[in-house]
Design an enzyme around this catalytic site. Structure first.
Site, PDB file in Angstrom:
ATOM      1  N   HIS A  78       0.838  -1.211   0.000  1.00 32.60           N
ATOM      2  CA  HIS A  78       0.000   0.000   0.000  1.00 32.60           C
ATOM      3  C   HIS A  78       0.869   1.255   0.000  1.00 32.60           C
ATOM      4  O   HIS A  78       0.676   2.152  -0.829  1.00 32.60           O
ATOM      5  CB  HIS A  78      -0.918  -0.022   1.232  1.00 32.60           C
ATOM      6  CG  HIS A  78      -1.796   1.174   1.374  1.00 32.60           C
ATOM      7  ND1 HIS A  78      -3.158   1.102   1.283  1.00 32.60           N
ATOM      8  CD2 HIS A  78      -1.520   2.479   1.587  1.00 32.60           C
ATOM      9  CE1 HIS A  78      -3.670   2.300   1.438  1.00 32.60           C
ATOM     10  NE2 HIS A  78      -2.685   3.162   1.630  1.00 32.60           N
ATOM     11  N   GLU A  79       1.820   1.314   0.917  1.00 31.68           N
ATOM     12  CA  GLU A  79       2.675   2.504   1.023  1.00 31.68           C
ATOM     13  C   GLU A  79       3.660   2.581  -0.140  1.00 31.68           C
ATOM     14  O   GLU A  79       3.926   3.674  -0.664  1.00 31.68           O
ATOM     15  CB  GLU A  79       3.392   2.534   2.369  1.00 31.68           C
ATOM     16  CG  GLU A  79       2.470   2.535   3.579  1.00 31.68           C
ATOM     17  CD  GLU A  79       1.363   3.581   3.547  1.00 31.68           C
ATOM     18  OE1 GLU A  79       1.516   4.636   2.897  1.00 31.68           O
ATOM     19  OE2 GLU A  79       0.321   3.339   4.179  1.00 31.68           O
ATOM     20  N   HIS A  82       2.046   4.173  -3.139  1.00 32.67           N
ATOM     21  CA  HIS A  82       2.010   5.644  -3.091  1.00 32.67           C
ATOM     22  C   HIS A  82       3.316   6.234  -3.646  1.00 32.67           C
ATOM     23  O   HIS A  82       3.294   7.177  -4.441  1.00 32.67           O
ATOM     24  CB  HIS A  82       1.795   6.138  -1.665  1.00 32.67           C
ATOM     25  CG  HIS A  82       0.402   5.988  -1.157  1.00 32.67           C
ATOM     26  ND1 HIS A  82      -0.686   6.575  -1.763  1.00 32.67           N
ATOM     27  CD2 HIS A  82      -0.087   5.313  -0.095  1.00 32.67           C
ATOM     28  CE1 HIS A  82      -1.785   6.272  -1.092  1.00 32.67           C
ATOM     29  NE2 HIS A  82      -1.449   5.488  -0.076  1.00 32.67           N
TER      30      HIS A  82
END
Length: 177
Positions: A78-79, A82
């Site tokens: 998820h990170e 980004h």
């Protein structure tokens, strides 16, 4: 606040998964990316954060330790997504969890595009302060919002009746150390 030490084997597991996902992205996007810095200083109920310009991922040590496998499988990609979206598409016109991020999660990193975690947060949840209005008995404000009220910097209104929230008493929701 007490610093949580993440065992070395967990740090190694985090880095192994991060490097695997980064290699997958490099292969699929046919470009190279620097390895992001990782630290374990994220606080509160947030599992992780991506700091785009610093090319850094901050992880919540407590939530990592309490939810190891699920945390690593969900939060690391998820990170990383980004950071990759920022590198590939830039920031202008790109929503944090928009179509570019969803594409990066699903088609590049090959994981479900979940915006939020569902980890138990009782051990990381901070104190809240009870406030009331005309229509609802209790509204819980975080310590940050409560301090703004105390300092006179802000007032908060009930979303239903529009009345200014008034303080009641302190409610402890954090685990005592």
């Amino acid at each position: 606040m007490k610093t949580i030490r993440v065992p070395i084997f967990l740090q190694q597991h985090v880095m192994r998964v991060l490097r695997e996902k980064l290699a997958l992205a490099e292969q699929k996007l046919e470009q190279t990316f620097p390895e992001p810095a990782v630290n374990y200083k994220q606080r509160g109920t947030t599992a992780g954060s991506a700091y785009l310009k610093e090319w850094e991922i901050r992880l919540n040590a407590t939530l990592l330790i309490e939810n190891t496998e699920k945390f690593i499988d969900e939060v690391i990609p998820h990170e990383l997504a980004h950071l990759l979206v920022y590198h590939v598409f830039g920031r202008k016109g790109v929503a944090p969890h928009g179509k570019e991020w969803k594409w990066m999660m699903q088609h590049v990193l090959e994981v479900d595009a979940k915006r939020t975690h569902n980890f138990a947060v009782a051990t990381v949840k901070s104190k809240t302060f009870a406030y009331h209005c005309a229509c609802q008995t209790v509204h819980q404000l975080t310590i940050r919002r409560h301090n703004k009220v105390v300092r006179g910097e802000n007032q908060y209104l009930c979303r239903q009746c529009g009345e200014i929230l008034k303080q009641e008493k302190l409610i402890e929701t954090a685990a005592e150390n």
